[in-house]
Design a protein around this motif. Structure first.
Motif, PDB file in Angstrom:
ATOM      1  N   CYS A 202       0.847  -1.198   0.000  1.00  0.00           N
ATOM      2  CA  CYS A 202       0.000   0.000   0.000  1.00  0.00           C
ATOM      3  C   CYS A 202       0.882   1.248   0.000  1.00  0.00           C
ATOM      4  O   CYS A 202       1.904   1.277   0.689  1.00  0.00           O
ATOM      5  N   CYS A 253      -8.013  -3.055   1.663  1.00  0.00           N
ATOM      6  CA  CYS A 253      -7.907  -2.564   0.283  1.00  0.00           C
ATOM      7  C   CYS A 253      -7.476  -3.732  -0.612  1.00  0.00           C
ATOM      8  O   CYS A 253      -7.251  -4.829  -0.137  1.00  0.00           O
ATOM      9  N   CYS A 255      -4.708  -3.678  -2.554  1.00  0.00           N
ATOM     10  CA  CYS A 255      -3.279  -3.558  -2.924  1.00  0.00           C
ATOM     11  C   CYS A 255      -2.518  -4.877  -2.786  1.00  0.00           C
ATOM     12  O   CYS A 255      -1.615  -5.168  -3.573  1.00  0.00           O
TER      13      CYS A 255
HETATM   14 ZN   LIG Z   1      -3.763  -0.615   0.139  1.00  0.00          ZN
END
Ligand SMILES: [Zn+2]
Length: 264
Positions: A202, A253, A255
């Motif tokens: 990230c 997320c 990522c």
């Molecule tokens: Zn991320």
């Protein structure tokens, strides 16, 4: 994986050199298949986490933007097990309403760099990584909220134009970038952000506005710029101190799965 490890890395750019938020710190040298990173990496403790600090231009600020070994830097952080990178960096503003001393957390970039090694996949395997949303939305949100929390003038979202450098823009270039509705300008972020995504790390960027880009027709006063740099750097320290404890251990997320649909 390296014998040392870190959860979060801070890459210090122009105007941010401090590793003084770390306790029990030590410096380590890491070699990579791409050569040496910009400098030794400092690893220490903060709030129960292991944090790595890497100065992008070297400790003496001697590495010019287009000569930074971005791949070695990112590879070294990946070897340490880093999952998140926060990077405060000095940027120019392309818009009057984004003023020196303020911070902008970009969500997009326009990459105008050339002849840089900006992939780990240049032979053997082919990967087309998605850059539709280049910055980590979760980490960027946390960093933005921390800045707000501390009462800073924060700009949420925006486009950073990344130029090859080391020269600054001509006035015509600067006016062109304004017409693209870009907000800030820098010489490093797209290369680093792309490699972070390939490494499934990230990445959140804190653009610390130092001055207006050349469109503004203002003579740049070095004393003023240094004053702003110092203030920005102190504020970024406090922002990072506020943000780190708010980062959830588990990533919310995408990522970490960036390579899943990228391999040919
Ligand atoms: Zn991320």
């Amino acid at each position: 994986m390296h014998m040392d490890n870190a959860d979060i890395a801070i890459i210090g750019g122009t105007g941010f050199y401090g590793s003084d938020l770390l306790e029990n710190f030590r410096e380590i040298e890491i070699s990579t298949p791409y050569g040496k990173p910009s400098d030794s990496i400092t690893i220490g403790d903060f709030n129960g986490l292991k944090i790595a600090f890497l100065p992008r231009h070297g400790k003496k600020h001697s590495i010019t933007p287009h000569r930074i070994n971005f791949r070695a830097n990112m590879w070294a952080l990946k070897q340490l097990g880093v999952k998140r990178i926060i990077t405060p960096d000095a940027v120019g503003s392309l818009q009057e309403n984004i003023r020196p001393g303020e911070f902008l957390i970009p969500d997009q970039f326009i990459d105008l760099t050339n002849s840089r090694n900006n992939t780990f996949y240049d032979e053997g395997k082919v990967a087309h990584i998605s850059m539709a949303e280049p910055f980590c939305p979760e980490l960027s949100r946390i960093v933005f909220e921390s800045g707000k929390n501390l009462g800073y003038e924060m700009h949420d979202k925006g486009t950073v134009v990344v130029i090859q450098g080391p020269r600054f823009s001509s006035k015509a270039e600067s006016k062109l970038y304004r017409s693209w509705d870009a907000q800030i300008i820098n010489m490093e972020v797209s290369t680093e952000c792309t490699l972070a995504r390939e490494a499934e790390i990230c990445y959140a960027y804190i653009g610390m506005i130092t001055d207006y880009d050349t469109f503004a027709d203002k003579t740049v006063n070095v004393t003023d710029v240094m004053e702003i740099l110092k203030q920005n750097s102190n504020n970024a320290h406090d922002l990072i101190k506020d943000a780190i404890p708010k980062i959830p251990q588990k990533r919310g997320c995408a990522c970490g799965d960036a390579l899943k649909d990228a391999m040919v």
